[in-house]
Design a protein around this motif. Structure first.
Motif, PDB file in Angstrom:
ATOM      1  N   SER A 531     -24.544  80.462 -44.976  1.00  0.00           N
ATOM      2  CA  SER A 531     -25.483  79.636 -44.223  1.00  0.00           C
ATOM      3  C   SER A 531     -26.895  80.092 -44.513  1.00  0.00           C
ATOM      4  N   ASN A 569     -22.793  71.060 -45.225  1.00  0.00           N
ATOM      5  CA  ASN A 569     -23.268  70.231 -44.110  1.00  0.00           C
ATOM      6  C   ASN A 569     -24.533  70.843 -43.526  1.00  0.00           C
ATOM      7  N   THR A 570     -25.212  70.050 -42.727  1.00  0.00           N
ATOM      8  CA  THR A 570     -26.461  70.498 -42.104  1.00  0.00           C
ATOM      9  C   THR A 570     -26.304  70.448 -40.591  1.00  0.00           C
ATOM     10  N   LEU A 571     -26.987  71.367 -39.930  1.00  0.00           N
ATOM     11  CA  LEU A 571     -27.062  71.410 -38.482  1.00  0.00           C
ATOM     12  C   LEU A 571     -28.526  71.454 -38.082  1.00  0.00           C
ATOM     13  N   GLN A 585     -24.908  67.435 -36.384  1.00  0.00           N
ATOM     14  CA  GLN A 585     -24.321  67.821 -37.658  1.00  0.00           C
ATOM     15  C   GLN A 585     -24.423  66.647 -38.611  1.00  0.00           C
TER      16      GLN A 585
END
Length: 853
Positions: A531, A569-571, A585
């Protein structure tokens, strides 16, 4: 009082005069008393009848002021009679000679002897020459006449008799009334002497109950409720514009009264408008009373103060005044808004962040605190406020309530009473506020003031991610260029891009420690995670590259083997902190890890797709050339000048007269010719536009091929495929020539096609002559058909050049395909060799093991 002559008068004469004097005074007293009695008794009975008789016919008693006037007038007349008939007459002197003269006036037979005796007997007398003998003789004769005097003849009985005939019946009637009905007599005396204001007893008895008005409250639970407002001193104050109901009740037989069949209200307002309305009988007799209500004019939408009197049978309720007063109003509502903490990036010590006047549709931020300040039109005595959720209708508030009432907010009223304020903390939902102001007398506004406070909810952040130069498959040492975006209406608190690597089950390359990375992945699941939290620019954009090879070299990740799956993926999280967190998300991107050879084979298949698309573009370009040739044929034929020699032999230009039928035929032929020319022009114009669209479509198709080649080349670079010669041949032999075609020849071809339409339209609007020549303003310009032929030839030439360039690119792609086939053949040979070596080693190992067996 006896005069001085009484001492010398004979006793009988003196006694007669004394008796006459006494009777005169008694007559005066009786005459005065009877006169005063006549006035008093007449006033009593007249006032009594005026006060009582109207009651018997449904009227009202004399008001106290009228009774006071009657009492004053009666007293003034009585005092006047006492002064004139009693005091002034009693104060007059009665001399003896006057009394003697009075007697002789009614007794002429005395012949002046009594007056002479009285006058001669007065002492002292000066200048008298009467002898004593004469004097004695006169007295003697006077004494003899006294016995004949009747004093009753002196007085006139008629005045006394007339007064007695008036007083006696009046007094007897008063005595009879006092004996027969002491209460009536006592009430009459008390009312006429102003010692009592008790009304006369009636057959009917009406009682004023009060005015029933609707309760105007902020809580909707109180809608329809009413309250009874009683009169204070025959006066009640109501709000202007209110709808009130006047309530009256009548006593029934249980109380010895008769219930009226109809009660009537008469009213007059302050402007002098008068009217009359009947009261409505309500229900049945309850507890001995029958209710009547007045729910119509003038109490409907009360506009002005009004005085009302109610009559039922012989009873009246007089002069009940209803005063219309202006109810308090909210002239202006101001708002002070304090934002929640998640919006206050830069904290300050101010009490509020925004101040504005309330307007319909106003909205505040979710979680804001709000202070409403209302400015009133008149001093306030209280404010009823209820706030409820605009969506569910559930009441919200801070004050204690019971089960029957809705919660209300506490409104703080200013010291001067001209404003109030109320606070709403942590407003998270749209709120409806109902406010009812009241003045010091409890009079409220006739409708609740409604305020709707909308809420702008904090939306969750939005995030997106895209990868440039990476397809659905990657190599274990690939570079992953990422462009991510995170946006929010009030700013992003943090954003992270995470990557999860999932190995195939049983993949030895993952190793037993594959999941023991610092990122905390599950070792039993064969997952690795990584991350990163990049910095965002002002627009919320960021770009970064995740290099799998560098991560493995730095021991952040275990080596990634083919067959694994990489998920990105992005948060994104904003600053919202009221109820939980807003975390979004983004869309997942899944990549399959393959060997470089597999990826290269995939890229080669994409090259075949590009070649097919290029072949299709070449076919479309050839058809475009055919369309241009067809346009040239039709347009030149359309724009060619007409031949003068092909005129009709039957035309006779020299004839001055023509047949009417011939003229009509000529006109019809001209019209048909014009229509045919118009349709031909439209067909040519349509072909030109189709050609333009075809050129644009081919251009877009080639641009898509160029973009696909760019992505393919970049994908080879990012996946670190060691094929520099292939990339250079693909770039220099295919991508660059196609880009040159898209950038220059095709746009030029489209401009040339547009020029064809301009030439066609110019021949229609520039005033060309019938023989095809241009107008006077373009004598040196070639004919339209020549200009069209030249323009078409230029477009065809450009189209041919494009075909040559595209054909060259296609040949280059065919060469690359052949080269790729050779490479595939070589790969196959290498794989076969490796398989053979593996089988040989396995067979050798088996033979060695067999030797030991």
């Amino acid at each position: 009082m006896p005069h001085s002559s009484a001492q010398t008068l004979p006793r009988s004469v003196a006694s007669l005069l004394a008796r006459l004097r006494h009777q005169v005074r008694r007559y005066i007293v009786w005459d005065s008393v009877l006169a005063i009695a006549v006035v008093v008794m007449a006033a009593f009975w007249i006032a009594f009848l005026i006060d009582y008789l109207p009651v018997r016919v449904g009227g009202s008693e004399m008001p106290r002021s009228a009774r006071l006037v009657v009492l004053v007038i009666t007293g003034v007349i009585a005092l006047g009679l006492v002064w004139r008939y009693l005091l002034s007459r009693l104060n007059r002197e009665l001399p003896d000679d006057s009394l003697a003269l009075l007697i002789e006036r009614h007794h002429p037979e005395i012949g002046g002897r009594l007056v002479t005796a009285v006058q001669l007997g007065e002492t002292p007398r000066s200048g008298d020459s009467y002898s004593p003998t004469f004097m004695r003789q006169v007295r003697q004769e006077a004494e003899r006449q006294v016995e004949k005097v009747d004093l009753d003849r002196v007085f006139r009985p008629e005045p006394i008799r007339h007064k007695v005939t008036i007083v006696v019946p009046l007094v007897l009637a008063a005595l009879i009334m006092a004996i027969a009905s002491p209460q009536t007599f006592g009430r009459a005396v008390g009312r006429l002497t102003l010692f009592s204001d008790s009304p006369w007893p009636r057959n009917a008895q009406l009682e004023m109950v009060g005015v029933e008005v609707p309760i105007i409250a902020a809580s909707e639970a109180d809608d329809g409720a009413t309250q009874l407002v009683t009169f204070e001193g025959n006066t009640v104050r109501l709000a202007r514009g209110s709808n009130a109901t006047l309530r009256v009740r009548a006593a029934g037989e249980e109380f010895g009264h008769q219930i009226p069949d109809l009660c009537t209200a008469t009213y007059v307002d302050d402007e002098g408008n008068r009217g009359q309305s009947n009261l409505r009988r309500v229900g049945r007799v309850i507890d001995g009373y029958q209710s009547f209500v007045l729910d119509g004019p003038p109490l409907t939408s009360l506009a002005d103060s009004v005085t009302i009197s109610i009559r039922g049978l012989d009873d009246r309720l007089n002069d009940y005044r209803i005063e219309a007063v202006e109810p308090p109003a909210i002239a202006k509502m101001q708002m002070q808004v304090r934002y929640p903490d998640y919006l206050r990036v830069f904290h300050n010590n101010a009490d509020f962040d925004q101040q504005l006047d309330y307007q319909a549709g106003v909205r505040i931020r979710e979680g804001s605190s709000l202070i409403l300040t209302g400015l009133a039109s008149s001093p306030l005595g209280g404010v009823d406020v209820v706030a409820s959720d605009a969506g569910s209708g559930a009441a919200i508030g801070t004050s204690e309530t019971t089960e029957e009432t809705s919660p209300t907010l506490d409104a703080k009223i200013a010291d001067d009473g001209m404003s109030f304020s109320l606070a709403l903390d942590d407003v998270r939902d749209a709120t409806s506020i109902r406010v009812v102001p009241r003045d010091a007398d409890g009079i409220s506004a006739q409708a609740a003031y409604r305020y709707f406070i909308g809420v702008v909810r904090d939306e969750a952040p939005e995030t997106s991610m895209r990868m440039s130069g990476i397809g659905s498959s990657i190599t274990p040492i690939a570079r992953l260029p990422i462009k991510a975006t995170a946006t929010d209406d009030y700013g992003i608190e943090s954003m992270s891009i995470s990557m999860i690597v999932r190995q195939q089950p049983g993949d030895a390359a993952a190793g037993p420690d594959a999941g023991n990375a610092e990122t905390g992945s599950d070792p039993n699941a064969g997952e690795q995670s990584y991350s990163v939290s990049p910095q965002l620019d002002r627009e919320g954009n960021t770009s970064l590259t995740i290099d799998l090879r560098d991560l493995v070299d730095n021991e952040v990740l275990q080596p990634v083997s083919p067959g694994a799956t990489v998920t990105l993926n992005t948060l994104a999280q904003d600053r919202f902190n009221l109820a939980g967190e807003h975390v979004t998300q983004g869309e997942l991107i899944r990549l399959q890890v393959v060997t470089p050879e597999t990826l290269l084979a995939t890229l080669e298949r994409r090259e075949l797709e590009f070649r097919s698309r290029l072949e299709q573009a070449i076919d479309e370009t050839r058809r475009l050339r055919q369309s241009l040739t067809a346009i040239e044929t039709e347009a030149v034929e359309l724009l060619a000048p007409a031949d003068d020699g092909e005129s009709d032999g039957n035309d006779r230009p020299d004839d001055t007269q023509t047949d009417s039928d011939g003229s009509n035929n000529a006109a019809s032929n001209n019209t048909a010719s014009d229509q045919e020319e118009f349709r031909s022009r439209q067909r040519v114009q349509l072909r030109i536009r189709q050609a333009e669209l075809q050129a644009a479509k081919t251009t877009d198709e080639l641009a898509g091929i160029v973009a696909g080649l760019d992505s393919l080349l970049l994908e080879m670079v990012n996946n670190r495929i060691d094929s520099v010669d292939r990339r250079e041949r693909l770039d220099e032999g295919v991508r660059t020539p196609l880009s040159d075609v898209v950038e220059e020849p095709f746009p030029n071809l489209r401009r040339q096609i547009v020029q064809l339409e301009r030439i066609l339209m110019a021949t229609q609007t520039d005033g060309a002559t019938d023989d095809g020549s241009a107008g006077d303003g373009a004598e040196n310009e070639p004919p339209a058909d020549q200009r069209m032929r030249s323009a078409v030839e230029t477009a065809v030439t450009t189209n041919d050049a494009i075909l040559l360039q595209l054909s060259a690119v296609l040949e280059k792609m065919l060469d690359l395909e052949s080269f790729n086939e050779i490479l595939d053949l070589m790969r196959g040979l290498i794989q076969d060799q490796e398989s053979l070596l593996d089988e040989t080693e396995e067979e050798q190992s088996k033979r060695v093991l067999d030797l030991f067996n």
